[in-house]
Structures are given as structure tokens and as C-alpha cells.
Design an enzyme around this catalytic site. Structure first.
Site, PDB file in Angstrom:
ATOM      1  N   GLY A 164       0.874  -1.170   0.000  1.00 22.32           N
ATOM      2  CA  GLY A 164       0.000   0.000   0.000  1.00 22.32           C
ATOM      3  C   GLY A 164       0.906   1.213   0.000  1.00 22.32           C
ATOM      4  N   ARG A 216      10.999  -1.157  -4.127  1.00 25.95           N
ATOM      5  CA  ARG A 216       9.962  -1.307  -5.161  1.00 25.95           C
ATOM      6  C   ARG A 216       9.928  -0.026  -5.996  1.00 25.95           C
ATOM      7  NH1 ARG A 216       4.273  -3.507  -3.311  1.00 25.95           N
ATOM      8  NH2 ARG A 216       4.188  -4.049  -5.515  1.00 25.95           N
ATOM      9  N   LYS A 260      -2.858  -0.912  -8.564  1.00 24.65           N
ATOM     10  CA  LYS A 260      -2.815  -2.371  -8.675  1.00 24.65           C
ATOM     11  C   LYS A 260      -3.339  -2.856 -10.026  1.00 24.65           C
ATOM     12  CE  LYS A 260      -1.547  -4.568  -6.302  1.00 24.65           C
ATOM     13  NZ  LYS A 260      -0.093  -4.743  -6.568  1.00 24.65           N
ATOM     14  N   ASP A 319      -0.979   4.223  -6.491  1.00 24.16           N
ATOM     15  CA  ASP A 319       0.432   4.081  -6.136  1.00 24.16           C
ATOM     16  C   ASP A 319       1.268   5.252  -6.634  1.00 24.16           C
ATOM     17  OD1 ASP A 319      -0.667   1.142  -6.134  1.00 24.16           O
ATOM     18  OD2 ASP A 319       1.121   1.200  -4.880  1.00 24.16           O
TER      19      ASP A 319
END
Lengths: 349, 349
Positions: free
Chosen positions: A48, A90, A249, A238
């Protein structure tokens, strides 16, 4: 207060709810090494965008505490390396980079102060960011809950609750605020393959809030829309480009196209820390590609022939023209986004 | 010949590849009681509209063999009851009812003949129907393969191969014929939640054919379309109304809407036995709702909180106006479907 938290700082340790094991087991990891925070982000023990931001700040603080030097310059240089390392965890959620920039700035302006003071500041800053994130989520939720009406059947994708943030949630926070305001509605939860954040996490959080929901396979959303059983779709983000294009997502873009086709409003809820004002549009957002095994193996069990090739794009990009509005802690940005996002940014400064 | 078959008749037994255990285990069930055939259809040991039709005919033959009477009238009456019972197995695929009507008609016209002759006829008829289904699939494939070109990246949903039919396959049969004709292309395989027929079965069959494929989560198809990485979509059908509306595996309608939005042709491949000429449009197709546990439990493992409510519509209906063409053994029906489907029907008579 929630009966659980995604992440917190506790006596020079990071405590983190291991989301890989939910909903079956509610286990908190206690982390003292920043490299374990990187691993937790990479393996989605915490996920998240806003929660990743907080985790990065706390990971940076752990890294700082472990630096054995009294030389402030050496400290800052080595701390910078640690932040660079965390930044590799990430690529898509911009909150990660936003958080690292913020903690680096926090100590960079303390030139001349002793290492102890810098370390204290980083530990404090990380905790402030956690607290702030929850406050921001609550503001966002208050701004967005006016969109939810009694009787609504709301579709959501992935997980955007307290688990995905420092507390309260983004899109799920909006629903929570509406529920707390006395509105009564129900939620269609996209299971969200491959990692089933909807099935595992969103159901778990909605259950704790007492909000009625029904879990569906991602492919079923279109049929429900065609049957007139979806009134509104709301998701998190994101990364959001300056023109309002939204990375979220994988499967989000699918929901957005289907919502448009069926004339259903499609909203995004995200804090300003998720906006990347430096990129003009979504084509500049790096989309993480994860291991194909996340598709072919479900919770340890093979569901495809051994070695079956699979593509696992973790995110997709929804163009701004499919988005009805973007809910932030400074209000709801509406089209045209280039100007409304600029206005939000000014309001935040 | 295929190195496997979905179903066959072997010395008064039905042999049936248990598709619930694929791709991990290749196990054939040997069935002598028609009630086990019903169970096999209900639990998806055998699935795919054409294969269900063949299974129903073979189940009826098993039921007939077990009837202990020499009175032809009593035989026909009790055989009718058995067919009625088999007809309850699943509601959507019309091939089930088509097959049962056909075997009942086969013996109804043999008035006055001894029970032994009726039984023989039913056993023969079921085997003829299996053989015919494969022949029909090959014709359909030949008709459809002209749509596939070198370099195509074809998206498919669910499983429509030899496993779903008496042999060769419907939509996958089209791809197979194109491959056998020397065309070189690749396939995006929708995993097809909840029961993962794409991940488990389509990958397995494409692998055996040597056709390159990549497995994707259902929610990823839209992003690939937006990236220009899908040239054509092709699926099967469980029931087609007189106006061309198509019921097929849940998620098919989603693919159709997304294909339309991105300007990608969307084809359906199905034999005439899948057409229900008696219903004017898709709103008359009964859509099976299966247990929510098929969504919340994946291959025996819980992926949602205990008792999480889930909706499990097994099929959805794609309106004819989203379909570029319907490939049958009598050629490709094109819009307007009401007339082109009528023409196909006449050609079949």
C-alpha cells in the site's frame, strides 16, 4: 483507534503486521535491521503506497541508529547510501521516494549538529510521518465520504484500508467515514489477483468495521455492472502524474474502462504524497514486473503446469479521462486535472 | 489423435479424465452408474459445453443399460426419468439439454422394438455423438483459422480445447488448426478465476500442442490491450441465443467490453449444438450460481476470512453487438446475427 496497525515504532524497533499471512494469522514482525524492512516491502509483508512510505522512513531510522560514527558528515553520507538502498525496494509507489527525500531533508538542514541529534530527529520524523499519514487519511475520508450515498453498491479493487496506510485508509477510509456518518451501503470486493489483497485484506478490514461486503472474482465486476448492481467504483493509487493519470494495482484500469462503458462513476482516493508532480503523464511511471510464480503458485500451491510462463505486471495505468475525481486530503480534484492538481498542490504548500 | 481424451465409452463404462485434478494429476474415472456422471458434471470433473453434452448422452446410456425391464414402454418411461434427472446437473450449457433430447428422440422413434435394441441404440448414439463432436470441432476450426495471422497475439478466456469437447476443441481448436496450417502466433491465457480453467487446463493443452502462451491474471488483460499487445480475442460459449447473445464463463463479457473499447476483434467459437434457437436473446439464459466457496477456497486452501460472503456467478452474457463473429461448423456468422444465425440453422438442416 484500530484494533490493529500496519506498522509502528516501538522502543527502537519497527513492529509490522505481516500482511502475507493475513487473514489466517495475525502476526507482528519485530524488525531492528533496515535490510529486513526492505525485504518486508519487497515481499509485501507491508504494502500500500502510504504504508510503504512510512515503512521506508522507519527503515531509514533503523539504518541511522545502527551507524557507528560520531562524524556528522560521515553519518550523512552513509545515511544517504542507506536511503538509496531502501529506494530500490519497489519502483512504482512514489510514496517510497517521497518519504526518503523527506527524511534526508530533515537531517540535511541540521548541519553541524551531533550525530545523536540527527538520529533522534530521524526516529521522531518517522513517527511523525506515521501519525500524519493517519491524519491525512481521515481528512481525505471526510472529503470523499460525501460521494457515498445510502443504498450504494460500491466496487473496490485491491486493499486501501488501514493496512495500506499509517491508519484509517484511503479509498476504504472514504467508505469507513461514510459508514461512521451513518450511511448504509454495501461493497463488492474484487479479489484482486494475483496476490488476493481484496480477498485476504479488504474483506478482513471491512469485516472488522462491520460494513457488509461480497467478494467477487475480478472477472465478475463487468457482469454486475451490466446488471445495474454497481453504483460507484473507488480505488487507491500508487502514483499519480501531474495530468491525473493513475498507477494502481493491476486490474484497476480494467475496472475504470468497464465503469466508463457502463456509465458508473470511478473515483481514486490518494494523499498528496502519492502525486508525482515531476512527471507530465502516466507513461513516465515505472511499472513493476514481479515474478510469474505469484500467478502460477497460490499460497504455496501450483495452479499451472510446472514452468508455465506467466506475466505478472504489478500495476497498470488508468488515464485521467476515465477518472471522475481524485479524492485527497485537500479536497476532491475534478477534471481538468492539470489545473485542479496544480491548485491542490498550491493549497498544500 | 490426442494423447488424452475428455471422455470415451469403453466396454459399457464411461472413462472420463478428471479435470479437477489437472494439471497436477492425469487420472481417468471409470463410471458405470449414471448418477456418477451427474456428479462428475456438477463438480466439473468434466466441463465445457460440448463435453457436457457428450457426457449427458453417455450418462443416459449408462442409465439405460441398468434398467431391468423387458417392457419397452416401461423402459422408455423410466429412461425419460433418468434423462430428466441428468438435465438437472447444470443449467446454463444448452448442449446438455440438446444431447438428452437427441438420445430420447433416437429411441422414441423405435416404437415396438425390444428393450435390448433400444439399449444398443443408446450406447451407439452416445459414441456417435462423441465422434461427431470431434468432427464438428475440426470443421469449425477449419472455418475459423483464417482469422488467425502470423504474429498475432491472441487472448483467450477459460478452456475451450479438446478437454471441453469430444475432441480438438472450439476456440482452442481454431488456434490449433491455425498452428497446424503453419501460422506462428502466441496466446495470452486468462487464468479464469474462480476455477482457474485457463491456468490449469488451457496452459496444459497449449503446452501439449507446442503453441507458445503466457498466463495472466484476468485483471491484466485490459492493460495488455491498452499497450497494443492483443490483436484478437477468441472464446467459446455455453449457450447462444437466436440474436447472437452469448453466455460463457464469467469474465467473458469483461473481455468483450474491453476488446470493444480498444478496437480489438472479439470472436466466439461454438458448434450449432450450443445455439438455443428457442430463446430470442440472452436475458432468457439461466445463469448458474455456484457455491461461494469456489471463490474463497482455492484448491482446498482458504484465501478469505472464514465465512466471507462471496458471489460466484459461473457465467455471464455478452450481448451480440460486442461480437465480431461466431465461428461454427457451418461457417462464420457475422452481424446482423438474427439473419446469419437463421441461415446457419437452415444450412444444418
Amino acid at each position: 483507534m484500530d484494533p490493529y496497525c500496519s506498522i509502528c515504532w516501538d522502543a527502537d524497533k519497527v513492529k509490522l503486521l505481516d500482511q502475507r499471512r493475513l487473514p489466517g494469522e495475525e502476526i507482528y514482525l519485530e524488525i531492528t535491521d533496515y535490510r529486513e524492512v526492505i525485504e518486508a516491502i519487497r515481499t509485501l509483508a507491508i504494502r500500500g503506497a502510504p504504508a510503504i512510505g512510512v515503512a521506508a522512513a522507519m527503515g531509514a531510522a533503523l539504518g541511522a541508529l545502527a551507524l557507528e560514527t560520531d562524524n556528522p558528515e560521515e553519518f550523512l553520507s552513509r545515511f544517504h547510501d542507506i536511503c538509496q538502498e531502501i529506494a530500490q525496494a519497489r519502483p512504482t509507489a512514489v510514496n517510497l521516494f517521497w518519504a526518503l527525500e523527506r527524511v534526508e531533508n530533515a537531517v540535511r538542514v541540521m548541519a553541524g549538529q551531533p550525530v545523536k541529534a540527527l538520529k533522534d530527529r530521524l526516529v521522531t520524523e518517522a513517527q511523525v510521518m506515521l501519525k500524519e499519514d493517519e491524519t491525512i487519511c481521515r481528512r481525505m475520508a471526510r472529503a470523499g465520504q460525501i460521494l457515498i450515498h445510502d443504498g450504494h453498491r460500491v466496487l473496490t479493487h485491491c486493499n486501501t484500508g488501514a493496512l495500506a496506510t499509517g491508519g484509517y485508509g484511503t479509498a476504504l477510509g472514504v467508505l469507513r467515514a461514510a459508514w461512521e456518518a451513518g450511511k448504509r451501503f454495501s461493497v463488492w470486493v474484487d479479489e484482486t489477483r494475483p496476490l488476493l489483497q481484496g480477498a485476504r485484506l479488504t474483506t478482513w478490514e471491512l469485516g472488522k468495521m462491520g460494513i457488509p461486503y461480497t467478494l467477487i472474482p475480478d472477472g465478475a465486476a463487468a457482469a454486475l455492472m451490466a446488471q445495474g448492481r454497481v453504483d460507484l467504483a473507488i480505488v487507491g493509487a500508487d502514483r499519480i502524474a501531474a495530468n491525473g493519470d493513475v498507477a494502481n494495482k493491476i486490474g484497476t484500469y480494467s475496472v475504470a474502462v468497464l465503469a466508463r462503458y457502463h456509465g458508473i462513476p470511478f473515483y481514486v482516493a490518494a494523499p498528496l504524497s502519492t502525486f508525482d508532480f515531476n512527471i507530465p503523464d502516466g507513461s513516465h511511471i515505472p511499472v513493476e514486473e514481479r515474478a510469474g510464480e505469484e500467478v502460477t503458485v497460490i499460497r504455496g500451491m501450483e495452479v499451472a503446469p510446472p514452468g508455465a510462463p506467466a506475466l505478472n505486471l504489478a500495476f497498470d495505468v488508468t488515464p485521467h479521462d476515465l477518472i471522475s475525481g481524485i479524492i485527497t486530503e485537500k479536497g476532491i480534484a475534478l477534471p481538468p486535472y492539470t489545473s485542479s492538481i496544480k491548485a491542490l498542490r498550491r493549497a498544500a504548500e
